[in-house]
Design an enzyme around this catalytic site. Sequence first.
Site, PDB file in Angstrom:
ATOM      1  N   GLU A 241       0.734  -1.077  -0.154  1.00 40.31           N
ATOM      2  CA  GLU A 241      -0.187  -0.046   0.073  1.00 40.31           C
ATOM      3  C   GLU A 241       0.980   1.246   0.077  1.00 40.31           C
ATOM      4  O   GLU A 241       1.913   1.240   0.641  1.00 40.31           O
ATOM      5  CB  GLU A 241      -0.882  -0.085   1.278  1.00 40.31           C
ATOM      6  CG  GLU A 241      -1.893  -1.011   1.128  1.00 40.31           C
ATOM      7  CD  GLU A 241      -2.964  -0.943   2.507  1.00 40.31           C
ATOM      8  OE1 GLU A 241      -3.058  -0.052   3.028  1.00 40.31           O
ATOM      9  OE2 GLU A 241      -3.661  -2.143   2.520  1.00 40.31           O
TER      10      GLU A 241
ATOM     11  N   CYS B 278      -1.979  -6.884   6.173  1.00 40.46           N
ATOM     12  CA  CYS B 278      -1.457  -8.183   5.472  1.00 40.46           C
ATOM     13  C   CYS B 278      -0.542  -8.760   6.524  1.00 40.46           C
ATOM     14  O   CYS B 278      -0.879  -9.947   7.118  1.00 40.46           O
ATOM     15  CB  CYS B 278      -0.681  -8.128   4.281  1.00 40.46           C
ATOM     16  SG  CYS B 278      -1.372  -7.185   2.827  1.00 40.46           S
TER      17      CYS B 278
END
Length: 437
Positions: A155, A263
């Site tokens: 990200e 994650c």
Amino acid sequence: MRVAMIGTGYVGLVSGACFSEFGHTVMCVDKDQSKIDALKRGEIPIFEPGLDEVVATSVKSGRLSFSTDLGPAVKNADAVFIAVGTPSRRGDGHADLTYVFQAAEEIARSLDGYTVVVTKSTVPVGTGQRVQDTIRAARPDADFDVASNPEFLREGSAIEDFRRPDRIVVGTESERARQILRELYRPLYLNETPILFTSRESSELIKYAANAFLATKITFINEMADLCEKVGANVQDVARGIGLDGRIGSKFLHAGPGYGGSCFPKDTLALLRTGEEVGAPTKIVTAVQQVNEERKVRMAEKIDAAFGGVKGKTIAVLGLTFKPNTDDMRDSPSLVIVPWLQEHGAKVRAFDPEGMKEARKHLKFDECEDTESTLKDADGVVILTEWNEFRALDMARTKQLLKTPLMVDLRNIYRPDEMAKAGFTYVSVGRRTVTPV
Ligand code: UGA
């Protein structure tokens, strides 16, 4: 190539937009009507630098479209990517595969002609086989293969990561499936991106192993930071000193408040659950997961100590997202630290450049519009996320605004000697605490 991308979260939307930039025709499908409507209006549901431009250009070229209707997208596709969420299942930490199997069943209904179904979502080892069984059971006649193609983008730099990955991993035993995936990634051959073909199981595990290894690296340096504080060493020097060894590498050795995000926390947990389940416990990953969870509370205690007790204090917090350049708050250290400070009697005022809307959903705090108004009359400032705009604060001005010149910098973005000169008590991670000189 014609691609159907099922799921328009981070991975789906970025991959879909970038595949169409590569020259493929992509239809992104999501069940969420409002999300699809917004995308059709050109509105991007997440903050990700550069994504709006890639989407706009691809839509204009006619190669990227959005729909809630999975059927036609799958019917026409050479490759169907499953990029739906695989959150932690409540209670046990296993990856929740409900959306994956829902997607597999729906895909099965619409398969037409040879199609590769590709799992791009992070899924536990064996999921590809189960997806194949699900589709086969629903459509014994269908001509398809199931491949694994994990995504390694971060990200905040997702577009760059997709365009210039370190490697592409494809797990399948089928030569036809390999051909299609090779073709899809052909533009990357120009910059000589290695493409690694493995079995489906290896590919599925590569994704978890990569994330768990990076999480381990971060957790290792975080523990070294604690040690540095006790013995008067500097963790940044230690990180540089070990990172220059090519076998270790300098990346992901920044000590901080513990890793967060969508994650690492969920994937380490899912991996250790898989290990337990198959009788091959991953003790290192288990320790990493525990140490990281505990660290967030340790960081709140560190702030408490720096403030000489936070009770009755007003604390200015800069940054709430789990990392800069995202509005994502999932598993952000701030979600543990801010409530801890409040429970211990502090008043928290905070500002995040992009995360305020998301932060509001999870935390209650005095919301500020910018850095200056956050700092004004606070008893000290805590930096939780290393956004660029917090990296170059005017310290004279910061000192004027604060009631007390105290900074707790959990991202080590300033230099202790300079902070002491600027008249601050400065507490960071794995480096000596300094007081004004
Ligand atoms: C991570 C991986 O880096 C990607 O390769 C992977 O594709 C992605 O997960 C995923 O599985 O989808 P991401 O979570 O976006 O990407 O962000 P990272 O840049 O890896 O940062 C994760 C966390 O580790 C953040 O909280 C960050 O602050 C922390 N971190 C990272 C450190 O504390 N120190 C470091 O040196 C690096």
